[in-house]
Design an enzyme around this catalytic site. Sequence first.
Site, PDB file in Angstrom:
ATOM      1  NE  ARG A 159       4.553   9.518  14.778  1.00 19.77           N
ATOM      2  CZ  ARG A 159       5.656   8.836  15.142  1.00 19.77           C
ATOM      3  NH1 ARG A 159       6.087   7.851  14.395  1.00 19.77           N
ATOM      4  NH2 ARG A 159       6.307   9.154  16.239  1.00 19.77           N
ATOM      5  CG  ASP A 198      -3.434   5.952  -7.893  1.00 16.11           C
ATOM      6  OD1 ASP A 198      -4.652   5.856  -7.625  1.00 16.11           O
ATOM      7  OD2 ASP A 198      -2.789   7.001  -7.748  1.00 16.11           O
ATOM      8  CE  LYS A 226      -8.080  13.202  -6.614  1.00 13.82           C
ATOM      9  NZ  LYS A 226      -7.297  13.563  -5.420  1.00 13.82           N
ATOM     10  CE1 TYR A 274      -2.148  13.808  -8.893  1.00 16.14           C
ATOM     11  CE2 TYR A 274      -0.622  13.000  -7.241  1.00 16.14           C
ATOM     12  CZ  TYR A 274      -1.491  13.967  -7.698  1.00 16.14           C
ATOM     13  OH  TYR A 274      -1.698  15.103  -6.968  1.00 16.14           O
TER      14      TYR A 274
HETATM   15  C1  LIG Z   1      -4.753   9.302  -9.386  1.00 14.73           C
HETATM   16  C2  LIG Z   1      -4.270  10.065  -8.195  1.00 14.73           C
HETATM   17  N1  LIG Z   1      -3.474   9.438  -7.311  1.00 14.73           N
HETATM   18  C3  LIG Z   1      -2.996  10.067  -6.210  1.00 14.73           C
HETATM   19  C4  LIG Z   1      -3.316  11.392  -5.949  1.00 14.73           C
HETATM   20  C5  LIG Z   1      -2.736  12.055  -4.735  1.00 14.73           C
HETATM   21  O1  LIG Z   1      -3.668  12.126  -3.722  1.00 14.73           O
HETATM   22  P1  LIG Z   1      -3.723  13.316  -2.625  1.00 14.73           P
HETATM   23  O2  LIG Z   1      -4.111  14.551  -3.368  1.00 14.73           O
HETATM   24  O3  LIG Z   1      -4.737  12.835  -1.641  1.00 14.73           O
HETATM   25  O4  LIG Z   1      -2.339  13.459  -2.040  1.00 14.73           O
HETATM   26  C6  LIG Z   1      -4.173  12.083  -6.835  1.00 14.73           C
HETATM   27  C7  LIG Z   1      -4.549  13.485  -6.562  1.00 14.73           C
HETATM   28  O5  LIG Z   1      -5.133  14.152  -7.360  1.00 14.73           O
HETATM   29  C8  LIG Z   1      -4.629  11.405  -7.991  1.00 14.73           C
HETATM   30  O6  LIG Z   1      -5.419  12.026  -8.895  1.00 14.73           O
END
Ligand SMILES: Cc1ncc(COP(=O)(O)O)c(C=O)c1O
Length: 313
Positions: free
Chosen positions: A34, A155, A180, A87
Amino acid sequence: MVPPIVQTSLFTFSSYGEMEATYRGEKVRPTYTRGLNPTVRHFEEMLARLEGGEDALGFASGMAAISSTVLSFVEPGDRIVCVRHCYPDAYRLFGTLLKRYRIEVTYVDGLDEDAVAKALPGAKLFYMESPTNWVMEAHDARALARRHGVTSLIDNSWASPIFQQPLALGVDLVVHSASKYLGGHSDVVAGSKAHIQKIKSVAYPYLGGKLSPFDAWLLIRRLRTLPMRMKAHEAAALSIARRLAAHDAVETVCHPGLGNQLPPGLSGTSGLFSFIFKEGVDVPAFTNALSLFQLGVSWGGHESLIVPGAPIF
Ligand SMILES: Cc1ncc(COP(=O)(O)O)c(C=O)c1O
């Protein structure tokens, strides 16, 4: 050539002395996965290099990285400034959990640099995402990150480090949904050693959403093909977006590559975009008639997906 998957939760010490030296911080070696695992560390170092950061931390999911990062920087009574259309689960995190701890969020139009500059003074964290979810607003990250003493976080899942390197633009921390384009089932945050250490001091002992060695190993493999995959995503999505933009049934196509110019700092476009039909189109019938595109959330993989919906705010 290929790092091993060190699939263990703990690492034993050769002697009492080694254990003591490790706990006193005189010796750096893994003790518990961890906190530190060699396969995960290999991936973290690769990602830090790709983003031009000093360090990085791998998490088990996107929301683990986002929540661990945000919770490492804010305290009750603090305020976050966030670009609109972030998001949706980050937006829900702010509106539910963080609200319980009296953390306030001011939403701003990321295309309006003056509005951002006005909102930032006094805030603890500036949460950016560019291009944004659903409507694909592409911001000038360099202009927005012009500090005001506020730690900034972006992000960068959509552009990937191939098309946008926010740390070089002045943003403090970069978060990726690694499920992604990076290509696993995990998330990662990169930035300076000091910022990463701050997140680690909260995330490791208290939150624990660490990336697993096997997922780290998959990510290491996938990172090797990232530049070629990004170019293929860019070409395929642009050709479909252009055809949709010319179609009579389509009102608008939200794709940053269709405008006059990309903001400085964004050197290419990826595969996720949205479009809005004109009134009267039967969306369920359209969706069901597709043969190459399957109905499903998420993006960034080899498959072609579509999901009907609307921005939540
Ligand atoms: C732009 C964006 N940021 C963060 C996330 C969250 O990621 P995770 O699904 O790996 O928790 C997503 C998920 O679709 C996303 O599209």
